[in-house]
Design a protein around this motif. Structure first.
Motif, PDB file in Angstrom:
ATOM      1  N   GLN A  61       0.816  -1.216   0.000  1.00  0.00           N
ATOM      2  CA  GLN A  61       0.000   0.000   0.000  1.00  0.00           C
ATOM      3  C   GLN A  61       0.849   1.266   0.000  1.00  0.00           C
ATOM      4  OE1 GLN A  61      -3.650   0.069   2.346  1.00  0.00           O
ATOM      5  NE2 GLN A  61      -2.950   1.937   3.368  1.00  0.00           N
ATOM      6  N   HIS A  62       1.847   1.345   0.850  1.00  0.00           N
ATOM      7  CA  HIS A  62       2.654   2.562   0.945  1.00  0.00           C
ATOM      8  C   HIS A  62       3.367   2.843  -0.365  1.00  0.00           C
ATOM      9  CE1 HIS A  62       5.153   5.727   2.644  1.00  0.00           C
ATOM     10  NE2 HIS A  62       6.216   5.116   2.120  1.00  0.00           N
ATOM     11  N   LEU A  63       3.954   1.815  -0.966  1.00  0.00           N
ATOM     12  CA  LEU A  63       4.673   1.984  -2.235  1.00  0.00           C
ATOM     13  C   LEU A  63       3.734   2.488  -3.324  1.00  0.00           C
ATOM     14  CD1 LEU A  63       7.196  -0.520  -3.779  1.00  0.00           C
ATOM     15  CD2 LEU A  63       5.356   0.418  -5.164  1.00  0.00           C
ATOM     16  N   LEU A  64       2.564   1.881  -3.422  1.00  0.00           N
ATOM     17  CA  LEU A  64       1.617   2.243  -4.475  1.00  0.00           C
ATOM     18  C   LEU A  64       1.102   3.671  -4.306  1.00  0.00           C
ATOM     19  CD1 LEU A  64      -0.415  -1.092  -4.630  1.00  0.00           C
ATOM     20  CD2 LEU A  64       1.250  -0.281  -6.309  1.00  0.00           C
ATOM     21  N   LEU A  65       0.727   4.023  -3.101  1.00  0.00           N
ATOM     22  CA  LEU A  65       0.137   5.336  -2.868  1.00  0.00           C
ATOM     23  C   LEU A  65       1.171   6.454  -2.948  1.00  0.00           C
ATOM     24  CD1 LEU A  65      -2.402   4.562  -0.011  1.00  0.00           C
ATOM     25  CD2 LEU A  65      -2.747   4.555  -2.482  1.00  0.00           C
ATOM     26  N   ALA A  66       2.447   6.092  -2.826  1.00  0.00           N
ATOM     27  CA  ALA A  66       3.498   7.103  -2.895  1.00  0.00           C
ATOM     28  C   ALA A  66       3.981   7.353  -4.323  1.00  0.00           C
ATOM     29  CB  ALA A  66       4.686   6.679  -2.033  1.00  0.00           C
ATOM     30  N   SER A  67       3.512   6.568  -5.288  1.00  0.00           N
ATOM     31  CA  SER A  67       3.997   6.697  -6.662  1.00  0.00           C
ATOM     32  C   SER A  67       3.140   7.662  -7.472  1.00  0.00           C
ATOM     33  CB  SER A  67       3.988   5.336  -7.368  1.00  0.00           C
ATOM     34  OG  SER A  67       4.299   5.482  -8.740  1.00  0.00           O
ATOM     35  N   PRO A  68       3.707   8.796  -7.914  1.00  0.00           N
ATOM     36  CA  PRO A  68       2.934   9.728  -8.748  1.00  0.00           C
ATOM     37  C   PRO A  68       2.678   9.195 -10.154  1.00  0.00           C
ATOM     38  CG  PRO A  68       5.193  10.497  -8.499  1.00  0.00           C
ATOM     39  CD  PRO A  68       5.055   9.315  -7.611  1.00  0.00           C
ATOM     40  N   ARG A 103      -9.668   3.253   1.102  1.00  0.00           N
ATOM     41  CA  ARG A 103      -9.865   4.365   2.031  1.00  0.00           C
ATOM     42  C   ARG A 103      -8.699   5.357   1.964  1.00  0.00           C
ATOM     43  NH1 ARG A 103     -10.205   1.445   6.085  1.00  0.00           N
ATOM     44  NH2 ARG A 103     -12.461   1.120   6.065  1.00  0.00           N
ATOM     45  N   GLU A 104      -7.474   4.839   1.968  1.00  0.00           N
ATOM     46  CA  GLU A 104      -6.305   5.703   1.921  1.00  0.00           C
ATOM     47  C   GLU A 104      -6.143   6.354   0.547  1.00  0.00           C
ATOM     48  OE1 GLU A 104      -4.230   6.594   4.388  1.00  0.00           O
ATOM     49  OE2 GLU A 104      -5.619   5.546   5.719  1.00  0.00           O
ATOM     50  N   ALA A 105      -6.397   5.576  -0.511  1.00  0.00           N
ATOM     51  CA  ALA A 105      -6.209   6.090  -1.865  1.00  0.00           C
ATOM     52  C   ALA A 105      -7.177   7.217  -2.179  1.00  0.00           C
ATOM     53  CB  ALA A 105      -6.373   4.954  -2.877  1.00  0.00           C
ATOM     54  N   THR A 106      -8.427   7.048  -1.812  1.00  0.00           N
ATOM     55  CA  THR A 106      -9.427   8.070  -2.134  1.00  0.00           C
ATOM     56  C   THR A 106      -9.246   9.321  -1.284  1.00  0.00           C
ATOM     57  OG1 THR A 106     -10.978   6.966  -0.627  1.00  0.00           O
ATOM     58  CG2 THR A 106     -11.149   6.435  -2.969  1.00  0.00           C
ATOM     59  N   ALA A 107      -8.662   9.166  -0.105  1.00  0.00           N
ATOM     60  CA  ALA A 107      -8.466  10.322   0.780  1.00  0.00           C
ATOM     61  C   ALA A 107      -7.218  11.119   0.450  1.00  0.00           C
ATOM     62  CB  ALA A 107      -8.408   9.856   2.239  1.00  0.00           C
ATOM     63  N   ASN A 108      -6.192  10.450  -0.122  1.00  0.00           N
ATOM     64  CA  ASN A 108      -4.890  11.105  -0.232  1.00  0.00           C
ATOM     65  C   ASN A 108      -4.283  11.136  -1.628  1.00  0.00           C
ATOM     66  OD1 ASN A 108      -4.576  11.516   2.703  1.00  0.00           O
ATOM     67  ND2 ASN A 108      -4.483   9.280   2.771  1.00  0.00           N
ATOM     68  N   THR A 109      -4.936  10.536  -2.626  1.00  0.00           N
ATOM     69  CA  THR A 109      -4.373  10.504  -3.971  1.00  0.00           C
ATOM     70  C   THR A 109      -5.474  10.717  -5.008  1.00  0.00           C
ATOM     71  OG1 THR A 109      -4.718   8.157  -4.518  1.00  0.00           O
ATOM     72  CG2 THR A 109      -2.803   8.697  -3.122  1.00  0.00           C
ATOM     73  N   PRO A 110      -5.092  11.032  -6.262  1.00  0.00           N
ATOM     74  CA  PRO A 110      -6.085  11.125  -7.348  1.00  0.00           C
ATOM     75  C   PRO A 110      -6.279   9.800  -8.078  1.00  0.00           C
ATOM     76  CG  PRO A 110      -3.982  11.955  -8.118  1.00  0.00           C
ATOM     77  CD  PRO A 110      -3.769  11.559  -6.673  1.00  0.00           C
ATOM     78  N   LEU A 111      -5.855   8.703  -7.468  1.00  0.00           N
ATOM     79  CA  LEU A 111      -5.863   7.393  -8.101  1.00  0.00           C
ATOM     80  C   LEU A 111      -7.286   6.940  -8.443  1.00  0.00           C
ATOM     81  CD1 LEU A 111      -3.887   5.001  -8.756  1.00  0.00           C
ATOM     82  CD2 LEU A 111      -4.459   4.086  -6.505  1.00  0.00           C
ATOM     83  N   PHE A 112      -7.429   6.337  -9.628  1.00  0.00           N
ATOM     84  CA  PHE A 112      -8.668   5.672 -10.011  1.00  0.00           C
ATOM     85  C   PHE A 112      -8.578   4.203  -9.591  1.00  0.00           C
ATOM     86  CE2 PHE A 112      -8.477   9.217 -12.966  1.00  0.00           C
ATOM     87  CZ  PHE A 112      -9.786   9.690 -12.950  1.00  0.00           C
ATOM     88  N   ILE A 113      -9.675   3.662  -9.091  1.00  0.00           N
ATOM     89  CA  ILE A 113      -9.704   2.270  -8.663  1.00  0.00           C
ATOM     90  C   ILE A 113     -10.858   1.568  -9.372  1.00  0.00           C
ATOM     91  CG2 ILE A 113      -9.972   0.684  -6.725  1.00  0.00           C
ATOM     92  CD1 ILE A 113      -8.846   2.906  -4.926  1.00  0.00           C
ATOM     93  N   SER A 114     -10.529   0.516 -10.102  1.00  0.00           N
ATOM     94  CA  SER A 114     -11.534  -0.257 -10.826  1.00  0.00           C
ATOM     95  C   SER A 114     -11.591  -1.658 -10.237  1.00  0.00           C
ATOM     96  CB  SER A 114     -11.182  -0.319 -12.320  1.00  0.00           C
ATOM     97  OG  SER A 114     -12.065  -1.182 -13.006  1.00  0.00           O
ATOM     98  N   LEU A 115     -12.706  -1.982  -9.614  1.00  0.00           N
ATOM     99  CA  LEU A 115     -12.917  -3.312  -9.061  1.00  0.00           C
ATOM    100  C   LEU A 115     -13.611  -4.173 -10.111  1.00  0.00           C
ATOM    101  CD1 LEU A 115     -14.249  -2.233  -5.543  1.00  0.00           C
ATOM    102  CD2 LEU A 115     -11.894  -2.800  -6.181  1.00  0.00           C
ATOM    103  N   ARG A 116     -13.117  -5.387 -10.284  1.00  0.00           N
ATOM    104  CA  ARG A 116     -13.640  -6.250 -11.341  1.00  0.00           C
ATOM    105  C   ARG A 116     -14.193  -7.541 -10.752  1.00  0.00           C
ATOM    106  NH1 ARG A 116      -8.665  -5.830 -15.759  1.00  0.00           N
ATOM    107  NH2 ARG A 116      -9.015  -3.652 -16.368  1.00  0.00           N
ATOM    108  N   LEU A 117     -15.367  -7.899 -11.204  1.00  0.00           N
ATOM    109  CA  LEU A 117     -15.979  -9.167 -10.839  1.00  0.00           C
ATOM    110  C   LEU A 117     -16.388  -9.833 -12.144  1.00  0.00           C
ATOM    111  CD1 LEU A 117     -16.513 -10.703  -8.245  1.00  0.00           C
ATOM    112  CD2 LEU A 117     -18.780  -9.686  -8.140  1.00  0.00           C
ATOM    113  N   TRP A 118     -15.415 -10.448 -12.762  1.00  0.00           N
ATOM    114  CA  TRP A 118     -15.602 -10.979 -14.119  1.00  0.00           C
ATOM    115  C   TRP A 118     -15.817 -12.489 -14.099  1.00  0.00           C
ATOM    116  CZ3 TRP A 118     -11.507  -8.019 -17.583  1.00  0.00           C
ATOM    117  CH2 TRP A 118     -11.848  -6.654 -17.579  1.00  0.00           C
ATOM    118  N   ASN A 119     -16.745 -12.916 -13.267  1.00  0.00           N
ATOM    119  CA  ASN A 119     -17.117 -14.339 -13.258  1.00  0.00           C
ATOM    120  C   ASN A 119     -18.602 -14.486 -12.979  1.00  0.00           C
ATOM    121  OD1 ASN A 119     -17.230 -13.543 -10.604  1.00  0.00           O
ATOM    122  ND2 ASN A 119     -16.150 -15.321  -9.786  1.00  0.00           N
ATOM    123  N   MET A 120     -19.383 -13.539 -13.500  1.00  0.00           N
ATOM    124  CA  MET A 120     -20.796 -13.467 -13.131  1.00  0.00           C
ATOM    125  C   MET A 120     -21.648 -14.468 -13.909  1.00  0.00           C
ATOM    126  SD  MET A 120     -20.651 -11.093 -10.823  1.00  0.00           S
ATOM    127  CE  MET A 120     -22.269 -10.375 -10.578  1.00  0.00           C
TER     128      MET A 120
END
Length: 281
Positions: A61-68, A103-120
């Protein structure tokens, strides 16, 4: 792939794209030099879209959220749902790690998060599997949604769970290989039109579904990238798809290409090479 080899590849592809995707069937969060890879992309002006099964998100988490350089992270929830019973994974702990990251990403970064459920896939009684239902219920609770997600989900489409956080569902697709069913010679795909894949050994293939390098276009360590894109085989694949013909045997067995609209008009592209800015890889 070593960080040095990655840097050499980035120096070639950055003239063709603004974005780099880290996946091709592997798990990028396992790479011991992931921080260096992201730094290389940042130094070369490339934005990164990363796809993961999410099991290592909490530890990284720390590595990912710290990468611009990181623009978007895609989390394949279905990969763990499918494996849970056999691998003894604790779904509750897994989702807790995902939610902590969101929670951390949406509060502190402009990161987009795409959750996938591709077995429907549907069961005999018309409902989704119990594991999928549990995941949806936990998402509803975490995001404090007023209604049921299942009522809004449409295969192939996404819904917004929160600002910059999305969920998409899709039917399961099989990875195309020689043993799969031939689906015919009519169809379309965006492979080599706006994306291409480069495997760990430098082999260039038309798309990320060719993880076994069935369609070798060349090797970026031995041949310039622009020359590979302009090669005979790559040009033939683009021309074939432009006329709705499927030339390669691997492509004939690819169920994912069925998600593209065969009747839609195709915009003209360069005959021999993708234009700068059009390409993502």
């Amino acid at each position: 792939m070593s960080a040095a080899a990655f840097a050499g590849i980035v120096s070639q592809v950055r003239h063709h794209t603004d974005y780099l995707a880290l996946h091709v069937l592997g798990e990028p969060l396992l790479h011991p030099q992931l921080g260096q890879l992201l730094a290389i992309c940042q130094n070369q002006g490339l934005r990164v879209n990363l796809t993961t099964n999410g099991t290592l998100v909490k530890g990284r988490q720390h590595l990912l959220l710290a990468s611009p350089a990181l623009r978007q992270i895609n989390i394949s929830l279905h990969s763990v749902a499918d494996q849970q019973a056999g691998a003894g994974m604790n779904m509750q702990d897994y989702l807790a790690g995902i939610f902590s990251f969101i929670r951390e990403a949406t509060a502190n970064t402009p990161l987009f998060i795409s959750l996938r459920l591709w077995n429907m896939t549907k069961e005999k009684d018309g409902t989704n599997s119990r594991r999928n239902d549990y995941i949806l219920e936990q998402l509803e609770a975490f995001f404090a949604l007023p209604g049921r997600i299942a009522d809004e989900l449409t295969p192939g489409q996404g819904i917004t769970l929160a600002p910059r956080v999305f969920l998409s569902q899709n039917q399961r697709f099989t990875w195309p290989h020689a043993a799969e069913t031939d689906l015919g010679d009519r169809g379309f795909c965006r492979g080599l039109r706006d994306h291409v894949a480069i495997l760990a050994d430098g082999t260039v293939v038309p798309c990320c579904l060719d993880a076994e390098a069935d369609i070798k276009l060349g090797n970026i360590h031995c041949q310039p990238f622009t020359e590979i894109l302009a090669g005979t085989r790559a040009t033939m694949i683009r021309r074939s798809f432009s006329s709705r013909q499927v030339a390669e045997q691997l492509c004939r067995r690819c169920s994912y290409r069925q998600s593209f609209d065969v009747s839609a008009p195709v915009k003209a592209v360069a005959e021999t090479c993708l234009l700068p800015g059009q390409f993502t890889g």
